[in-house]
Design a protein around this motif. Structure first.
Motif, mmCIF file in Angstrom:
data_model
loop_
_atom_site.group_PDB
_atom_site.id
_atom_site.type_symbol
_atom_site.label_atom_id
_atom_site.label_comp_id
_atom_site.label_asym_id
_atom_site.label_seq_id
_atom_site.Cartn_x
_atom_site.Cartn_y
_atom_site.Cartn_z
ATOM 1 N N ARG A 13 1.056 -1.258 -0.100
ATOM 2 C CA ARG A 13 0.177 0.090 0.070
ATOM 3 C C ARG A 13 0.913 1.255 -0.005
ATOM 4 O O ARG A 13 2.071 1.206 0.627
ATOM 5 C CB ARG A 13 -0.875 -0.027 1.261
ATOM 6 N N LEU A 14 0.364 2.381 -0.573
ATOM 7 C CA LEU A 14 1.000 3.443 -0.523
ATOM 8 C C LEU A 14 0.338 4.740 0.111
ATOM 9 O O LEU A 14 -0.799 5.035 -0.342
ATOM 10 C CB LEU A 14 1.482 4.064 -1.996
ATOM 11 N N GLY A 15 0.756 5.443 1.097
ATOM 12 C CA GLY A 15 0.047 6.616 1.914
ATOM 13 C C GLY A 15 0.906 7.590 1.570
ATOM 14 O O GLY A 15 2.200 7.758 2.150
ATOM 15 N N VAL A 16 0.485 8.773 0.948
ATOM 16 C CA VAL A 16 1.518 9.820 0.719
ATOM 17 C C VAL A 16 0.463 11.082 1.072
ATOM 18 O O VAL A 16 -0.623 11.424 0.740
ATOM 19 C CB VAL A 16 2.018 9.905 -0.769
ATOM 20 N N ILE A 17 1.280 12.064 1.890
ATOM 21 C CA ILE A 17 0.991 13.465 2.245
ATOM 22 C C ILE A 17 1.571 14.464 1.669
ATOM 23 O O ILE A 17 2.588 14.528 1.560
ATOM 24 C CB ILE A 17 0.832 13.727 3.627
ATOM 25 N N ILE A 18 0.880 15.213 0.663
ATOM 26 C CA ILE A 18 1.617 16.384 -0.064
ATOM 27 C C ILE A 18 1.553 17.541 0.938
ATOM 28 O O ILE A 18 0.450 18.029 1.075
ATOM 29 C CB ILE A 18 0.963 16.687 -1.422
ATOM 30 N N HIS A 19 2.650 17.996 1.537
ATOM 31 C CA HIS A 19 2.572 19.010 2.618
ATOM 32 C C HIS A 19 2.871 20.291 1.886
ATOM 33 O O HIS A 19 4.190 20.453 1.766
ATOM 34 C CB HIS A 19 3.754 18.721 3.840
ATOM 35 N N HIS A 20 1.970 21.075 1.884
ATOM 36 C CA HIS A 20 2.241 22.273 1.081
ATOM 37 C C HIS A 20 2.699 23.406 2.138
ATOM 38 O O HIS A 20 2.241 24.068 2.803
ATOM 39 C CB HIS A 20 0.616 23.082 0.784
#
Length: 67
Positions: free
Chosen positions: A14-21
């Motif tokens: 599984r892949l969990g990604v947060i794009i932190h702006h």
């Protein structure tokens, strides 16, 4: 955050990604204490759940093509 939990809870890879702006100069920045788009809970859970946090200011050379 709920979608990340659901996606990474299943069996198999599984892949969990947060794009932190984080780059207010090139795009709107938001963080734990922002008026909108708060990431306080998701950023706190990221290490425990193996989610990757991508920092826009540090990790991306370009936000939009042609800029």
């Amino acid at each position: 955050m709920q979608m990340l939990r659901w996606t990474t809870a299943g069996k198999g890879v599984r892949l969990g990604v947060i794009i932190h702006h984080t780059d207010a100069e090139r795009e709107y920045a938001y963080d734990r204490t922002s008026k909108v788009g708060k990431l306080d809970k998701a950023l706190g859970e990221a290490p425990r759940n193996g989610w990757i946090v991508v920092d826009v200011k540090q990790d991306w050379n370009r936000i939009f093509p042609g800029n």
